[in-house]
Design a protein around this motif. Structure first.
Motif, PDB file in Angstrom:
ATOM      1  N   GLU A 219      63.860  61.156  29.126  1.00  0.00           N
ATOM      2  CA  GLU A 219      62.419  61.332  29.321  1.00  0.00           C
ATOM      3  C   GLU A 219      61.950  60.610  30.575  1.00  0.00           C
ATOM      4  O   GLU A 219      60.972  61.006  31.203  1.00  0.00           O
ATOM      5  N   CYS A 222      64.798  60.713  36.585  1.00  0.00           N
ATOM      6  CA  CYS A 222      64.284  61.619  37.604  1.00  0.00           C
ATOM      7  C   CYS A 222      65.405  62.045  38.544  1.00  0.00           C
ATOM      8  O   CYS A 222      66.427  61.367  38.670  1.00  0.00           O
ATOM      9  N   ARG A 648      57.784  56.250  34.150  1.00  0.00           N
ATOM     10  CA  ARG A 648      57.938  57.226  33.071  1.00  0.00           C
ATOM     11  C   ARG A 648      58.421  56.584  31.775  1.00  0.00           C
ATOM     12  O   ARG A 648      58.444  57.230  30.732  1.00  0.00           O
TER      13      ARG A 648
ATOM     14  N   TYR B  49      60.716  77.097  30.325  1.00  0.00           N
ATOM     15  CA  TYR B  49      60.408  75.684  30.112  1.00  0.00           C
ATOM     16  C   TYR B  49      58.932  75.441  29.810  1.00  0.00           C
ATOM     17  O   TYR B  49      58.573  74.444  29.194  1.00  0.00           O
ATOM     18  N   GLU B  50      58.088  76.377  30.222  1.00  0.00           N
ATOM     19  CA  GLU B  50      56.659  76.131  29.990  1.00  0.00           C
ATOM     20  C   GLU B  50      56.304  76.170  28.505  1.00  0.00           C
ATOM     21  O   GLU B  50      55.271  75.650  28.092  1.00  0.00           O
ATOM     22  N   PRO B  54      55.714  69.131  26.175  1.00  0.00           N
ATOM     23  CA  PRO B  54      55.763  68.457  27.477  1.00  0.00           C
ATOM     24  C   PRO B  54      56.566  67.158  27.492  1.00  0.00           C
ATOM     25  O   PRO B  54      57.022  66.745  28.551  1.00  0.00           O
ATOM     26  N   THR B  58      63.366  68.218  30.585  1.00  0.00           N
ATOM     27  CA  THR B  58      64.054  69.462  30.945  1.00  0.00           C
ATOM     28  C   THR B  58      64.517  69.370  32.382  1.00  0.00           C
ATOM     29  O   THR B  58      64.162  68.428  33.100  1.00  0.00           O
ATOM     30  N   ASN B  61      61.307  69.282  34.637  1.00  0.00           N
ATOM     31  CA  ASN B  61      60.338  68.192  34.670  1.00  0.00           C
ATOM     32  C   ASN B  61      60.941  66.822  34.943  1.00  0.00           C
ATOM     33  O   ASN B  61      60.213  65.854  35.089  1.00  0.00           O
TER      34      ASN B  61
END
Lengths: 746, 124
Positions: A219, A222, A648, B49-50, B54, B58, B61
């Motif tokens: 999550e 990046c 994040r 993915y949309e 959220p 993925t 994102n």
């Protein structure tokens, strides 16, 4: 560090029992395969496939990985370059992937151990009908742990599972992330904590992945799409733009080697680049030079005395022979002519004896002549050519000096007194006379011109004698002025863009750019003539100047100044030759930087022409990892990525961020540059509050650690719990794959 | 096939005993080679993915956002810091010498330099 490949075929495949997992690190640059629990992968090769055509047999073959480039000479590789199964860091081309897996398993030794496993085929297997293979039924009967990228799209993961299960008959598969394995491996070695950050920079992408209690937190991770590929590509492009003559030497492999050998990360790009801009001693020390193979062109030695003598003798001998041949030919010709003459004389003698006209005719006809005159003319001809052959003066030459009045005797006689034939003759004479006169006039003019020039030269010489320095100065100034003028004109002709005040917004690619000023003017005239009908009444042609328009429009108008060398040019050539004569320091074209292209082209190539200098490029190229905008990628670089990742993270854990920054592991092939750690530390310090503990460590082996970590992991007792079997795959389908989550702490 | 090529086992055999489905069965010769493989863009699109919640990470994102700092402007030719910009060629340059060279560069070189930072004019 050059390319490392290990592609020897392993022979002990059969000694591993079927529960022993195979570990594959499927990186975008390298494919590494080996056995779980071992410390080194057995087989390593570049993750590429080529499909060249064999030159002699013409068949298309598949070549996986990098081989001895010498062997590729038997193949025609022009139509297919090396291809990768990856786009970015995701596998998408599974046909190529299959070749790569084929090769990997083959070199692991899977081909030799044929064991038959009828029992393992379950009745629901849809590929059952394929199993009646003539050669017997094979499969890879080992669980497989294969790496994938973080957050791999399910489609890619599903296709990989499909490939492994259906084509290779693998019993079970596990997917893990390479960076996580690397982090875990280093954690086990005590290099980093169980909570921390992994910065991994691979071939096509770079990731920052936070770990909490040994588990990656996707999550908060990046990804920036910059990696070693981009660095190499950037270096390659820059060098090939800088050295367009050596493009063939700058192959991908060579540039990659250059990158590995010389590139480093500057502690601070701006100050490092200033060092080079100032051209300090330090910068000089940092400049690397790659000398391409070069051998000085052989200097032509002046031939020795003997050689010259020998050559002269040879030449003399040859000319002697030629002379002899010519002499022989001449004498034989004279002989021949004399014989003919004798024959003709004899004939004439005989003719004298014959009185009767008819008999003469008959007699002559028998010898092939029509009349006595013909015989006589033939006689005269032969005599003349005989004289010529003997080298005597031919009397007919005298004609040349006939006075003009005699030569052109018809000119002054009026036309009506002459017959038709004489008229023709007269016309000829008139023509001849005028041409000779014109020739003489031209001769005269040339003579005069030469005289004029001579005079000028004398004048100049005089000037020079009076004040040599000033004269030289003047000459130089004139040369400079002229060359600039010409340069300007040339520029105008090629792109009359700037001087025309024409604000061409397209910046050099529009239509206007391709035309010179005169051409453009012509186009304008044409378009106005075609479309501008005028508002009032048409007055065109009332004034004589109007018709000048057509002259301007005509096609040959714009390039007539190209045909004749114009005055300035000749003047420039004259001055430059004069300068060269009297001024030893003068070098044509060296005066202004713009005309540097005029330096002599055929200067012998020196050692320096075969050097590839790496200066700023050494740190400019790897800098893209920190500044992806250098290559037009609008994402943050490695140091800022850490900040993004920390933001994040879940914010409810106290002191988590400090914990993270106190254990930062750098791994992946693109972190091998010298200075990465220091730069990262400095960069992170800038984005973190003052006093934050920051500890950046490099992985023990940034390239191999992912595989080693995976190997350790696969050897663990609990590994089978993390895999999913063929049964799962067929029963639960793709959706289940989506939820598949690999646990790294077991 | 030459001996040294065979010895190096350069060429991948077409038949693999350990495979259940051979390449030549899967991708028969003569037919259009294989099939069209979805490119990454298509894969991402097909992934939808949309529709995901959220908070779920993925492939899309987890991408890093653009940098917070203004991008460093470097000379396209030398790599020095570039205070100047040539409106004609659109190249950035460091000093007058570089300016001279960029003005004498042929257009395709200019475009190649621009392409390095993805700023070239792309004609479609």
């Amino acid at each position: 560090m050059p390319f490392i490949s290990k592609i020897e075929r392993q022979l002990d495949y059969g000694s591993f029992n079927s529960s022993h997992p195979i570990v594959i690190d499927n990186g975008a640059s390298y494919f590494r395969i080996g056995w779980a629990g071992e410390n080194e992968p057995r087989v390593i090769f570049r993750n590429i496939v080529q499909r060249p055509r064999h030159k002699t047999t013409g068949e298309t073959v598949t070549v996986v990985g990098d081989h001895n480039p010498v062997l590729l000479k038997y193949f025609d590789c022009t139509r297919s370059g090396p291809r990768s199964a990856f786009e970015s860091n995701v596998v998408y081309q599974f046909e190529i992937m299959e070749y790569i897996l084929d090769f990997g398993f083959d070199r692991l030794g899977a081909d030799q151990s044929q064991r038959y496993h009828y029992s393992s085929y379950l009745p629901y297997d849809p590929s059952f009908h394929f199993q009646t293979d003539y050669f017997g039924i094979g499969q890879i009967d080992h669980p497989i742990l294969i790496t994938e990228c973080a957050c791999n799209p399910v489609q890619s993961r599903g296709k990989m599972a499909e490939l492994l299960f259906e084509s290779y008959g693998v019993p079970s598969v596990a997917f893990g992330v390479d960076a996580a394995f690397s982090y875990k491996y280093n954690q086990q070695l005590g290099i980093c904590n169980d909570t921390g950050l992994a910065i991994t920079s691979g071939f096509t992408t770079s990731h920052v992945i936070p770990f909490i209690n040994g588990e990656p937190v996707y999550e908060a991770c990046c990804r920036t799409n910059v990696g070693g590929y981009h660095v190499t590509d950037y270096l390659k492009q820059l060098l090939s733009l800088k050295y367009p003559h050596h493009i063939s030497k700058l192959t991908w492999e060579r540039v990659e080697e250059l990158k590995m050998e010389h590139c480093y990360i500057a502690a601070d790009y701006a100050s490092e680049v200033q060092l080079f801009q100032r051209g300090d001693k330090e910068a000089e020390d940092k400049t690397r030079c790659w000398q391409l193979p070069w051998s000085p062109s052989p200097v032509e030695e002046p031939p020795s005395e003997e050689e010259i003598a020998r050559k002269a003798a040879l030449k003399e001998k040859q000319s002697q022979r030629l002379r002899e041949m010519a002499e022989a030919k001449r004498s034989s010709k004279i002989n021949e002519l004399e014989n003919e003459l004798k024959g003709l004389e004899f004939l004439l003698e005989e003719l004298k004896d014959i009185e009767e006209e008819d008999e003469i005719v008959l007699f002559l006809a028998s010898r092939g002549y029509a009349s006595k005159r013909e015989v006589e003319s033939a006689f005269a001809k032969v005599t003349q050519s005989l004289r010529k052959a003997k080298g005597e003066q031919v009397p007919s030459e005298e004609k040349v000096d006939i006075s003009a009045a005699e030569k052109y005797y018809l000119i002054d006689i009026p036309d009506d007194e002459l017959s038709a034939e004489q008229l023709k003759e007269k016309r000829r004479q008139v023509f001849l006379k005028s041409t000779t006169e014109a020739r003489q006039r031209a001769k005269q003019r040339r003579l005069e011109e030469e005289l004029e020039k001579e005079k000028e030269k004398k004048l100049e010489e005089q000037k020079r004698m009076e004040n040599p320095e000033r004269y030289l100065e003047q000459l130089r100034a004139k040369y400079k002025e002229l060359s600039e003028k010409l340069e300007q004109r040339k520029r105008l002709k090629t792109n009359g863009n700037n001087a025309n005040g024409n604000n061409n917004v397209s910046g050099g690619v529009g239509r206007g750019e391709r035309l010179n000023a005169a051409q453009r003017e012509r186009m304008r005239l044409l378009t106005t003539a075609a479309f501008d009908r005028g508002k009032g009444e048409d007055t065109f042609g009332q004034r004589d100047e109007d018709w000048q328009l057509y002259k301007l429009m005509s096609r040959d108008n714009d390039d007539d100044d190209d045909d004749k060398p114009d005055h300035d040019e000749t003047e420039l050539a004259r001055i430059s030759s004069r300068l060269q004569e009297i001024d030893p320091t003068f070098f044509p074209g060296s005066e202004s930087g713009a005309s540097a292209s005029e330096t002599p082209r055929f200067r012998p190539l020196t050692k320096e022409d075969f050097q590839i200098i790496l200066g700023v490029e050494r740190f400019r190229c790897p800098e893209v990892l920190f500044n992806p905008n250098f290559i037009g990628i609008d994402q943050s670089g490695l140091d800022e990525m850490v900040g993004v990742s920390l933001r994040r993270l879940p914010s409810w854990v106290q002191g988590l961020e400090d914990k993270m920054t106190s254990s930062i592991l750098v791994t992946g092939g693109s972190c091998l540059y010298a200075g990465v750690g220091e730069r990262l530390e400095a960069g992170i310090r800038m984005i973190r509050p003052c006093g934050t503990p920051i500890e950046v460590v490099r992985a023990t082996d940034p390239i191999m650690d992912a595989w080693r970590g995976a190997s350790v992991y696969a050897a663990a007792m609990q590994f089978p719990e993390q895999t999913f079997s063929r049964t799962d795959y067929y029963e639960k389908g793709e959706d289940w794959l989506r939820r598949y989550k690999f646990k790294y702490t077991i | 096939m030459e001996r040294e090529v065979l010895e190096a086992e350069l060429v991948l055999p077409t038949h693999m005993k350990f495979k259940k489905i051979q390449m030549y069965d899967k991708y028969p010769k003569g037919q259009a080679r294989g099939r069209h493989w979805k490119h990454l863009k298509q894969i991402i699109q097909a992934e939808n993915y949309e529709n995901y919640p959220p908070h779920l990470p993925t492939y899309v994102n987890i991408e890093t956002p653009p940098s917070m700092h203004p991008g460093k402007k470097i000379c396209d030719i030398t790599g020095f810091e570039a205070p100047y910009f040539d409106p004609r060629t659109k190249l950035r340059y460091a000093n007058t010498e570089v300016f001279k060279t960029i003005r004498s560069l042929p257009n395709d070189y200019v475009q190649r330099y621009l392409a390095l930072r993805n700023a070239a004019v792309v004609l479609r």
